[in-house]
Every structure is written in C-alpha cells, then in structure tokens.
Design a protein around this motif. Sequence first.
Motif, PDB file in Angstrom:
ATOM      1  N   ALA A 217       0.827  -1.209   0.000  1.00 25.96           N
ATOM      2  CA  ALA A 217       0.000   0.000   0.000  1.00 25.96           C
ATOM      3  C   ALA A 217       0.864   1.261   0.000  1.00 25.96           C
ATOM      4  O   ALA A 217       0.539   2.249  -0.665  1.00 25.96           O
ATOM      5  CB  ALA A 217      -0.923  -0.012   1.222  1.00 25.96           C
ATOM      6  N   TYR A 218       1.966   1.208   0.720  1.00 24.71           N
ATOM      7  CA  TYR A 218       2.867   2.366   0.749  1.00 24.71           C
ATOM      8  C   TYR A 218       3.472   2.623  -0.630  1.00 24.71           C
ATOM      9  O   TYR A 218       3.551   3.773  -1.080  1.00 24.71           O
ATOM     10  CB  TYR A 218       3.971   2.118   1.778  1.00 24.71           C
ATOM     11  N   GLN A 219       3.895   1.566  -1.313  1.00 26.42           N
ATOM     12  CA  GLN A 219       4.444   1.735  -2.652  1.00 26.42           C
ATOM     13  C   GLN A 219       3.389   2.241  -3.636  1.00 26.42           C
ATOM     14  O   GLN A 219       3.688   3.058  -4.518  1.00 26.42           O
ATOM     15  CB  GLN A 219       5.027   0.402  -3.149  1.00 26.42           C
ATOM     16  N   GLU A 220       2.142   1.773  -3.477  1.00 25.14           N
ATOM     17  CA  GLU A 220       1.069   2.267  -4.334  1.00 25.14           C
ATOM     18  C   GLU A 220       0.807   3.749  -4.092  1.00 25.14           C
ATOM     19  O   GLU A 220       0.577   4.514  -5.041  1.00 25.14           O
ATOM     20  CB  GLU A 220      -0.192   1.448  -4.078  1.00 25.14           C
ATOM     21  N   MET A 221       0.839   4.153  -2.838  1.00 21.75           N
ATOM     22  CA  MET A 221       0.668   5.562  -2.524  1.00 21.75           C
ATOM     23  C   MET A 221       1.797   6.402  -3.118  1.00 21.75           C
ATOM     24  O   MET A 221       1.567   7.493  -3.643  1.00 21.75           O
ATOM     25  CB  MET A 221       0.624   5.751  -1.009  1.00 21.75           C
ATOM     26  N   GLN A 222       3.026   5.885  -3.065  1.00 24.81           N
ATOM     27  CA  GLN A 222       4.141   6.599  -3.669  1.00 24.81           C
ATOM     28  C   GLN A 222       3.964   6.724  -5.178  1.00 24.81           C
ATOM     29  O   GLN A 222       4.318   7.755  -5.771  1.00 24.81           O
ATOM     30  CB  GLN A 222       5.449   5.868  -3.356  1.00 24.81           C
ATOM     31  N   THR A 223       3.379   5.689  -5.805  1.00 26.90           N
ATOM     32  CA  THR A 223       3.122   5.750  -7.245  1.00 26.90           C
ATOM     33  C   THR A 223       2.107   6.833  -7.565  1.00 26.90           C
ATOM     34  O   THR A 223       2.279   7.611  -8.522  1.00 26.90           O
ATOM     35  CB  THR A 223       2.620   4.388  -7.739  1.00 26.90           C
ATOM     36  N   TYR A 224       1.013   6.915  -6.771  1.00 31.97           N
ATOM     37  CA  TYR A 224       0.015   7.954  -6.986  1.00 31.97           C
ATOM     38  C   TYR A 224       0.611   9.348  -6.785  1.00 31.97           C
ATOM     39  O   TYR A 224       0.300  10.285  -7.541  1.00 31.97           O
ATOM     40  CB  TYR A 224      -1.163   7.748  -6.044  1.00 31.97           C
ATOM     41  N   ASN A 225       1.437   9.498  -5.784  1.00 26.26           N
ATOM     42  CA  ASN A 225       2.080  10.796  -5.562  1.00 26.26           C
ATOM     43  C   ASN A 225       2.950  11.189  -6.746  1.00 26.26           C
ATOM     44  O   ASN A 225       2.990  12.353  -7.156  1.00 26.26           O
ATOM     45  CB  ASN A 225       2.921  10.748  -4.286  1.00 26.26           C
ATOM     46  N   PHE A 226       3.626  10.207  -7.312  1.00 28.76           N
ATOM     47  CA  PHE A 226       4.459  10.480  -8.478  1.00 28.76           C
ATOM     48  C   PHE A 226       3.600  10.891  -9.678  1.00 28.76           C
ATOM     49  O   PHE A 226       3.936  11.835 -10.408  1.00 28.76           O
ATOM     50  CB  PHE A 226       5.290   9.251  -8.826  1.00 28.76           C
TER      51      PHE A 226
END
Length: 313
Positions: A217-226
């Motif tokens: 979930a953290y990596q997915e959130m980082q993807t959305y932020n990017f």
Amino acid sequence: MPDAAASAVPRPPLRRFEAWLRELTIPLTVAFAIFIFLLPLMIYTIRPGQLGVQWKRFQGGTQLDHIYGEGTHIILPWDHIYIYDARLQRVEREFDVLSSDGLTMKVSMAWRFRVNPSNLPYLHRYAGENYAETLIAPSVGARTRDVIAYYRPEQVYTQSRLTIQQQILSSVRYDLINNFNPDGRKGLKWVEIEDVLIKGVTLPRGVQDAIIKKNAAYQEMQTYNFLLSKEEKEAERKRIEATGIRHFQEIVSNGMSDSYLRWRGIEATVQLAKSDNAKVVVIGAGANGLPLIMNMDDKKAEASKPKARPRKP
C-alpha cells in the motif's frame, strides 16, 4: 697350559667391534622402534593460513610468549602444538528474539571473524580451540536479542536492518573486549569481528502478511504521488506554453504589416519556382496582390497529360 696361553692372546680389533655390535643389536633395535613410534608426535606441519600454540608438559603448560608460523616444526614427544586457522571464517546461526511489542520471531545471523595472532596463546588458554562456539556465538546471540528488543517487527524486516546490524557489531566487539576478562586481562582483543549480517527474519504468518500488505500500500501511494506530481508538472508546462503562444500572437499582430507579408510571399514564390520537384502554375493574382500558385508533383502532372494514341500502320 696351551689353552691358557691361547686365551691370553688379545683378539684383533675387528673381532672386538663385531662382538660389541652384537651386544648392542637389541638395544639399538628397541631404540629405533621407539624413535619411529614417537616421530609423529615430534613433527608438526603448520599449513598456509594457520598458526600454532605450544603446550609443554614439564615447562609451564601453554607458552604465552611464542607462536609457531607456517612450516614444519620438531618438538619433544611429550609436548604438543595446537593449530588454529588464522584465515577469515564465517558462522551462521538462528536465534529466537523478542521485538519491542513482545512478538517472537526467528532471526538468521551470519558473522565473519578471524583470530588475533598477538593474543592467540591467551585465547587458547582461556577459551580453547572451540572458541567460536564457546565465546563468539553466545555473545552474538545475546547482543542480537538486546538490540532487536528496541525495534518493532516491521523495522527489523525492512528499513532499519543496516542500523541494527551496526549496533549488534559494535555491541559484540565491546562485549568481547571488556566483558570477557579472565584473570583480570581486561581490554585484550581476543578475535577480530569483521561484520555481523542479518540474513533473514521469520515472523508469524499473519504479521508477515500484514507487513507485506502495508508495504504494498505504501508503494502504491508513492506511485500515486508520483503521478500527481507528473500531472502538475505537465499542467505547468502547458500553461507556460500557452502564455508563450499568446505573447507571440500579440507581438505578431502588432508588428506585421501588409508590405511585410507581401514581401515574404514573394520570397516563398521564388523558392517554390526554383524547386525541381514542383510545377508552378501562375493563374492570376490574389486579393493581396500575390500570385496564386498550384503545386503539382511529376506523377500527377504525367497523369494529367493526354496519352498519345498509337498510329495505325
């Protein structure tokens, strides 16, 4: 009388030597057999990367002031040389530890070490040949439990691993130098601990799955932020581009005149007329005084020509 006279005559030296040799045959044979039997106990070969510590039975035991290097050495048969591996060694163990929240987990550790040649005789006297199990392994296990007790499972499992390894290494080095001090010999560096590595962490099944989901979930959130940052940059780029186009149009609309446009049209007409791949047909003049130009390539021009009919014989 003749027999007495014959016995009084001295025997030749060769015969006397033969008689003496016959008398020593048995003692020499026994001595040689004993020498052959004791020879393996007297000769020691120390191979590359090894060091030896001598123990003397009748002269004080372990010799603390001498170390045997590589090569062949001869000692008395009742003494002994203990050979140690002086190269870099590696040991792996698995320990049960508790995290800061009381969760039990298994940590697989590996550490590399080598003996300290200057203190090898003392290591042999106070720890022995099995020092890797009796001295180093317990210290690594105890310090691993002490350090990991301050961390949560997800920290050991993910980002804090390098910090934990360095803390365990420092604690083990301090423990071996300051806490292992037989006969008051505090401060001796018994062994050189090169590094301590955490090879793996085994958590309870539910906790491990939860940590994996959290990391996903953290990596997915980082993807959305990017992606959001990318769209913001794209919007900013388009805004700057639109501003530049607007400024260009304002400059062009204010600076263009009919004479300038007519002059540019004449230059374009001249360049088009010089082209080898175009046909220029001037039909007339446009509303702005420029000629009207029709550009046709060679294939279309050939297709537009009427075909010659073949003559009848």
